[in-house]
Design a protein around this motif. Structure first.
Motif, mmCIF file in Angstrom:
data_model
loop_
_atom_site.group_PDB
_atom_site.id
_atom_site.type_symbol
_atom_site.label_atom_id
_atom_site.label_comp_id
_atom_site.label_asym_id
_atom_site.label_seq_id
_atom_site.Cartn_x
_atom_site.Cartn_y
_atom_site.Cartn_z
ATOM 1 N N ARG A 143 0.822 -1.199 0.000
ATOM 2 C CA ARG A 143 0.000 0.000 0.000
ATOM 3 C C ARG A 143 0.864 1.260 0.000
ATOM 4 N NH1 ARG A 143 -5.258 -1.016 3.929
ATOM 5 N NH2 ARG A 143 -5.852 -3.071 3.082
ATOM 6 N N ASP A 190 -0.876 4.490 -0.134
ATOM 7 C CA ASP A 190 -1.765 5.618 0.125
ATOM 8 C C ASP A 190 -1.255 6.476 1.279
ATOM 9 O OD1 ASP A 190 -2.315 3.304 1.670
ATOM 10 O OD2 ASP A 190 -4.261 4.110 2.270
ATOM 11 N N GLN A 244 1.761 2.044 7.826
ATOM 12 C CA GLN A 244 0.708 1.039 7.787
ATOM 13 C C GLN A 244 0.875 0.119 8.993
ATOM 14 O OE1 GLN A 244 -1.599 1.065 5.381
ATOM 15 N NE2 GLN A 244 -0.646 2.392 3.834
ATOM 16 N N ASN A 304 -6.082 4.576 -5.659
ATOM 17 C CA ASN A 304 -6.348 4.179 -4.275
ATOM 18 C C ASN A 304 -5.095 3.748 -3.522
ATOM 19 O OD1 ASN A 304 -5.760 1.638 -5.262
ATOM 20 N ND2 ASN A 304 -7.671 0.687 -4.596
ATOM 21 N N ALA A 347 -4.975 0.309 -1.735
ATOM 22 C CA ALA A 347 -5.697 0.101 -0.475
ATOM 23 C C ALA A 347 -6.572 -1.142 -0.510
ATOM 24 C CB ALA A 347 -6.548 1.326 -0.163
#
Length: 556
Positions: free
Chosen positions: A128, A130, A134, A242, A245
């Motif tokens: 990911r 974004d 995380q 995205n 995600a």
């Protein structure tokens, strides 16, 4: 939007190739000739794998200079730009560089929390991008066998269990591989279900928070050092709004020893369960009491990298194309690998394949065939075939204008052989054309001697095959004139163990170039035969890609 590149007679004249000076790449210039020549191949391979390009990391300053070098060579030889008015097709991507000092991978259990050692016991990252930080918190571990859902094989490792928010622990390769059960899937031949890419895709479809793949050398087809070197440092993905995600938060591999310790902590017998996972009716097993707590802190950046594309326009049907592909990228510089040498030069993988394409491009430029010939040097292969995936999704010409393609990934040193190996044999009529070319030379085609390694799904041709384009992936066979199959397999095994995805994959002036020259000469003849014919080779009946191709051709 697709577009068809057209050429008028006024632009069909190509520059003469013989005795021209090659781009330097930080080295003294070298004259090259139109005929496929071992000396020219050696020069190009040596240059592309030199420290000057620092391992050809995509998106890095020195890595992208390697792409410039290839484009300069194409221009020098007189090839037309293949991406509109440019030789470069931009590939929008993102890089995610894990900071191991600010990241952790911890398994909590009844006996407390234990962190796995990064690189030594676990290689982990987040796909990911974004945001930079995380985390997975208190995610229950579940052993799901191979993590496969294959209706046509009547196989579902997820039957009766919901893994949303959980961390799935699974094995690499296909069910039946370690038990030698040839009735399952394709026996010893790995299918796409066995690839790590599939495992991560299925985890996302199931809503898993984390994925832990257990590494074993034989079913993975490579040792832990390959996993470590390939999955530490920056990871790359095609750019998405995205930021991925929709994928699991954490992807990881663990060593066999680390996996056994995890199973023991859960009161489970790893050896018994790994065998049970190969029997029909297997059901997922919760690893009671074990939870993943992982934190990733990554430097996230948008990446500027490029495919390089050049075209030799056809003299009669310039809007029909024969495609040659090879990836130009490699692993770049990895500071965390053992030893003083941190540069992964990738001489065999895949400076040699890129050099082979340039050799054949020079030969075609000197004698253009009736159809056009396109040469695509793709990026981000080492990070999941991303450059070729982008090429297939955004082709510079309509897919139904590409007659067929040949892919090159590793044209390493070897002596003459009696055969050429077809990876994924039994797929298309391109194999018949190859067999005819070899027959004239007293040689034959042989199927992949190691189908269990899944090579058919591990190189760029698969991206084009998925959209229907018939692709051939063939190389020097193991049956050497000097030493036979035993010597040929020993050569392969030595490379895989000592150089593959390691800094030791370097050029040597002692390379035996007779094998590479044989391979290039045959590959050139196969492409030239197709380019000077009216034929449209297709997939054999029953092949998984035939229907896609037929639909594409109907839209012409």
């Amino acid at each position: 939007m697709l577009r068809t590149v057209t050429f008028t007679a006024a632009v069909l004249t190509l520059a003469a190739c013989a005795d021209m000076q090659a781009p330097t790449g930080g080295h003294a210039p070298q004259p090259t000739v139109a005929k496929i020549a071992g000396a020219d191949f050696a020069w190009r391979t040596k240059t592309l794998s030199s420290d000057h390009f620092e391992g050809r990391g995509p998106g890095t300053a020195k890595g992208e200079v390697a792409a410039d070098w290839i484009a300069d060579d194409l221009k020098r030889m007189g090839l037309m730009p293949g991406a509109g008015v440019s030789y470069f097709q931009d590939v929008p991507a993102a890089s995610i560089a894990l900071d191991p000092t600010k990241s952790s991978f911890e398994i909590a259990g009844p006996d407390g929390a234990k962190q796995l050692k990064i690189a030594d016991e676990v290689a982990f990252w987040t796909p990911r991008f974004d945001k930079a930080d995380q985390a997975v918190k208190d995610s229950d571990l579940v052993f799901v066998g191979y993590g496969v859902t294959a209706p046509e094989e009547r196989w579902n490792d997820f039957k009766g269990i919901d893994v949303k928010g959980k961390t799935i622990v699974l094995m690499i390769n296909d069910p039946g591989f370690i038990t030698g059960d040839k009735r399952m899937f394709k026996g010893r031949a790995m299918t796409y279900y066995g690839r790590w890419t599939y495992k991560f895709e299925e985890a996302a479809r199931r809503g898993a928070a984390g994925v832990i793949i257990i590494h074993e050398t034989e079913p993975a087809a490579y040792g832990w050092q390959v996993v470590r070197n390939s999955n530490t440092g920056a990871k790359y993905y095609l750019d998405k709004e995205n930021g991925n995600a929709d994928l699991a938060v954490v992807h990881s591999w663990v060593t066999t020893e680390a996996a056994k310790a995890l199973f023991a902590r859960a009161g489970l017998d790893y050896d018994k369960l790994r065998l049970a996972a190969n029997k029909r009716g297997f059901r997922a097993v919760p690893m009671k009491g074990l939870k993943l707590n992982a934190v990733t802190h990554s430097a996230v950046a948008r990446l500027k990298t490029r495919n390089v594309i050049g075209i030799v326009p056809g003299t009669a049907r310039p809007n029909e194309y024969v495609l040659y592909t090879a990836h130009w990228d490699h692993l770049g510089v990895k500071q965390d690998v053992p030893g003083a040498d941190k540069i992964h030069n990738g001489a065999v993988d895949n400076a040699s394949g890129s050099a082979a394409l340039l050799e054949m491009a020079e030969a075609f430029a000197a004698a253009p065939p009736k159809r056009s010939v396109m040469f695509a040097f793709v990026t981000l292969e080492e990070q999941g075939l991303l450059g070729s995936e982008y090429l297939a999704k955004h082709p510079p010409v309509a897919l139904n204008k590409i007659v067929a393609g040949l892919n090159f990934d590793g044209v390493g040193p070897a002596g003459p052989s009696k055969d050429m190996t077809v990876v994924g044999s039994g797929a298309s009529q391109l194999e018949d054309i190859l067999a005819a070319s070899l027959k004239k030379r007293g040689r034959t085609t042989t199927p992949d001697p190691e189908p269990e390694k899944g090579s058919f799904y591990r190189s760029d041709h698969i991206s084009l095959a998925k959209v229907g384009v018939p692709m051939l992936y063939a190389g020097q066979g193991p049956n050497l004139v000097e030493g036979g199959v035993e010597a040929g397999m020993a050569l392969r095994n030595d490379y895989r163990a000592k150089r593959y995805h390691q800094p030791s994959d370097e050029w040597s002036d002692g390379w035996d170039l007779r094998g590479p020259v044989e391979t290039m000469e045959v590959a050139y003849e196969v492409g030239n035969t197709i380019a000077n014919s009216n034929a449209w080779p297709t997939w054999y009946k029953g092949n998984e890609f035939r229907r896609v191709r037929e639909k594409s051709l109907r839209a012409k």
